[in-house]
Each structure stands twice: as structure tokens, then as C-alpha cells.
Design an enzyme around this catalytic site. Structure first.
Site, PDB file in Angstrom:
ATOM      1  N   HIS A   3      40.765  22.112  68.309  1.00  0.00           N
ATOM      2  CA  HIS A   3      41.146  20.721  68.068  1.00  0.00           C
ATOM      3  C   HIS A   3      42.609  20.634  67.634  1.00  0.00           C
ATOM      4  CE1 HIS A   3      36.832  19.475  67.958  1.00  0.00           C
ATOM      5  NE2 HIS A   3      36.692  20.716  67.528  1.00  0.00           N
TER       6      HIS A   3
ATOM      7  N   ASP B 154      37.281  27.117  68.225  1.00  0.00           N
ATOM      8  CA  ASP B 154      36.937  25.749  67.811  1.00  0.00           C
ATOM      9  C   ASP B 154      37.634  25.381  66.497  1.00  0.00           C
ATOM     10  OD1 ASP B 154      35.756  23.361  68.403  1.00  0.00           O
ATOM     11  OD2 ASP B 154      33.753  23.894  67.693  1.00  0.00           O
TER      12      ASP B 154
END
Length: 418
Positions: free
Chosen positions: A64, A307
């Protein structure tokens, strides 16, 4: 610049070799690999690399980016610096920025910003499937494909299977990776931990494994009917591994990944109520962790994703169930995976490196890096014995939301060539 790495342990996850040799790197290329290199020029910088590991560059499938929209958590610059410090030579960011990456102009803006930086990993961008990630209206998929996105995903569970079917039909001609994060929102409800005896002890609302497995089963049925290849993100349950293994045995065009923290920790870790252990999907039970590890070793689970998700101190300092899910990982994943899986004999060095390097590249339809003469130098130098303390001042990322904060860990990346 010419650099000679003497007696380094080479792990080439593409060629499946693990050996000790000298490596000469010059002008961004690997010039020579040999048991011993003695014919060197006077301008060559010599490094004694005994005990160090030179592996093919690590590749992160998805993480992200907080920029644009949440630069107080992480900037694009700090994210890429953290990735480089963790040994990653390629990074792919998810489209859940603000605004979402649902238009070619945003792709161009991020590319331009990354292009102004030096000594960073190769930078790739996932394009959103739907406008504002709302799951209701498709983006201009052809325009995003032409803009050079690495693939398409919304990076979160879908709301209806009719939409998923339409996406698979529309994206089939583009030949780019299509990734789905499986989960049934109705079954998950307001849950934050995996259902089981530990969830009862914790007194936190549970999420049944079926919230993930029913979504995967439905997705596999659509793939079988339509034929569009897909990547299944964030696999976290034992039953999910079984479903994916059966689908691969039937020849369905699928790849899958789990995240690094799901390979290391199970639900018992949450007894600390550390909000950095609030993840989506949640940490599994002990049987899930064992199944995921076996799945990675067997190739059922193709790759390990990071992640990476940065949050500010204020966002994470609240009740466990109220905190946003996610944790940082770029600078911690390789040391902790090596320490807990390779040094304990649960994985071979080659198995771990393949899941972090070659196989993620293949999932992204990219050519893996090689450690052979005349190849571009895309490699990671890692010291598995160096100890260091996980503190904010020692991290390149702007945030410190990790359950290992304040702990001393072993293993640190020395350098990358990207």
C-alpha cells in the site's frame, strides 16, 4: 564502478543454485561469476563477503502506498527507500490511494515522481478495476492498460459475483495479471480475528474461515467457466490451500500468494492486543500457518507478498477492533522469515528466496533476475547474522506499526543493485 564480492553465498532462485563464489559487478552488469576471480583492475572495490548472501532481487507483489492522500503515514519516497533497505528490487503498489489509481493521469503522476528518485527499486503500479474502488462501475480498463499498469485489482473483497464475472470477461483480452482478495463481507461481518478457541479467549468478534473459502470457491468456478487467469491474494486458511491445490491439479490458470506475517504468526500472538497484529485477513490458527508453509514449499502458494501498510501512531493507538488493519513489513520480512523459517530448517534458503523473488516476478508476468555474466545486476546482498533493534530511528519507513517494534532481530540487508 567495479565491485568484486569475494566468496559470497549465491542464491539464484531462477537457476535453483546455492553456491559460494566470487562475483564481479561493473557498469550495472554482472561481469563474472567464478569460484575465484583474481584478474581485476586497480579501480575495483573489493568486498570480503564471507558469511553474506547474494540473492536475486526480491520482488513484492503488492503493498500500500499512502501517497497520494495520506502522506503523514508514508510518502512514495519513504516507501521505496524502505523497500530498498529490505532488499526489494521491484515493488508494486495497490490502487487504494486517495484518489484511487483509476485514471491514466494518476499513473503518470506517480511514475513521474518515482522517476525523479535515485537508488530505488523498479516501481510498478496496479490499476483499479472500479472507479474509486467502489465496486460498482468499471474503470477505463483499456486506457489504464495503455498507461502501463502492471495489472488490475481493487485489492479488497468484492461485493457481488456478477461484477467479478464481468471483470473477468472484460479483462481477458488484455493479457495482464488480474488479482482478487477473497472475502465474503456478510460472513466476515464486524469480525477482526480468526474464529476458534483463541478468539473466544480474546473476547474479540470472530471471522469464520468460510468467509475466505466460499469466496475462493466461487472465484474458481468463474475462472473455470471463463478461462481468464487470476491471482488470488492474501490466502490465509488451511481450506483455501486445499481448494487452490485442487484447482491447480485440474489445470485452472491461477496463481496465489500469502503474506509474510501469516507464515510467522498465528492467533495466539494476539493475546498482547497489539493493534499491529490486526490484519486483513486476520492471522490464522496454528493449522492454517502450517498449511500455508506447506503450500509455499509445495508451490501451491506461489509467492510471499509483503502487503506493507503504514499507519500513524495515533491511528493504531486505539482498541484492537477499532484500529485500521495492516502493518509495515519491507525492512522486516526477509530477516524474520530467514530467522524463523530457514535457520530453523522449516524452509531451505532456496525455497524462501524463490517465493520472494522468482515466483512473484512470474505472477506479475515479468522476467526473473539471474546471477549470471552479462545479466543486468538486480541482486540483494544480505547479512543473516547482523543483529539490530527495530526502532523508528532505524527504519526508513515513516511509520512504525509492527509487533516487533522495540525488539532485537537478526539479519539485515547490506545493499541492493537495481
Amino acid at each position: 564502478m567495479r565491485e568484486l564480492l569475494q566468496q559470497v553465498r549465491i542464491i539464484d532462485s531462477e537457476l535453483e543454485t546455492d553456491k559460494i563464489a566470487d562475483v564481479l559487478i561493473a557498469d550495472g552488469k554482472i561481469q563474472a561469476v567464478a569460484p575465484e576471480i583474481s584478474d581485476i583492475s586497480s579501480d575495483t572495490q573489493i568486498k570480503d563477503c564471507r558469511g553474506l548472501i547474494l540473492g536475486t532481487g526480491l520482488v513484492d507483489l503488492y503493498s500500500h502506498s499512502s501517497e497520494p492522500g495520506f502522506e503523514e503515514r508514508e510518502t512514495l519516497s519513504s516507501l521505496l527507500q524502505a523497500a530498498a533497505a529490505g532488499g526489494f528490487t521491484r515493488v508494486s503498489i495497490l490502487p487504494d490511494t486517495s484518489p484511487a489509481i483509476d485514471h491514466p493521469a494518476i499513473v503518470a503522476q506517480l511514475r513521474q515522481k518515482a522517476g525523479e528518485m535515485v537508488n530505488i527499486p523498479h516501481f510498478h503500479i496496479w490499476g483499479a478495476m472500479t472507479l474509486d474502488l467502489a465496486g460498482k462501475q468499471l474503470t477505463e480498463l483499456a486506457d489504464l492498460a495503455a498507461a502501463g499498469v502492471v495489472g488490475f485489482t481493487d485489492g479488497k473483497p468484492w461485493e457481488n459475483l456478477g461484477f467479478v464475472r464481468r471483470v473477468l470477461e472484460y479483462l481477458q483480452p488484455f493479457g495482464k495479471p488480474v488479482a482478487f482478495s477473497p472475502g465474503d463481507r456478510l460472513l466476515s461481518a464486524n469480525g477482526v480475528v480468526r474464529e476458534g478457541t483463541q478468539a473466544l479467549r480474546l473476547g474479540l468478534p470472530p471471522i469464520p474461515a468460510s468467509a475466505e473459502t466460499t469466496a475462493i470457491a466461487s472465484l474458481l468456478e468463474l475462472v473455470a467457466a471463463i478461462g481468464t487467469p487470476v491471482h488470488i491474494m492474501r490466502v490465509s486458511t488451511e481450506r483455501s490451500v486445499e481448494l487452490i491445490a485442487a484447482a491447480k491439479a485440474q489445470g485452472l490458470p491461477i496463481t496465489a500468494s500469502t503474506t509474510w506475517m501469516h507464515l510467522l504468526l498465528d492467533t495466539t500472538a494476539i493475546k498482547s492486543y497489539n493493534t499491529s497484529l490486526h490484519l486483513e485477513p486476520p492471522l490464522g490458527n496454528a493449522s492454517d500457518v502450517e498449511a500455508l508453509r506447506a503450500g509455499v514449499r509445495a508451490g501451491v502458494i506461489d509467492a510471499i507478498a509483503i502487503d506493507h501498510a503504514a499507519y500513524t501512531y495515533e491511528e493504531k493507538v486505539q482498541a484492537f477492533a477499532e484500529s485500521p488493519p495492516g502493518a509495515i513489513g519491507f525492512e522486516l520480512a526477509l530477516p524474520l522469515l530467514w530467522q524463523n523459517l530457514v535457520e530453523t530448517g522449516k524452509f531451505t534458503a532456496l525455497e524462501l528466496w524463490q517465493a520472494l523473488s522468482t515466483k512473484p516476478a512470474i505472477c506479475l508476468q515479468q522476467k526473473p533476475s539471474l546471477i549470471t555474466p552479462e545479466q543486468k545486476a538486480e541482486v540483494t546482498l544480505f547479512n543473516p547474522q547482523e543483529t539490530w533493534k527495530v526502532e523508528k530511528k532505524n527504519l526508513h519507513t515513516l511509520s512504525s506499526n509492527t509487533p516487533w517494534l522495540g525488539q532485537e532481530i537478526k539479519g539485515r540487508v547490506v545493499q541492493i543493485w537495481a
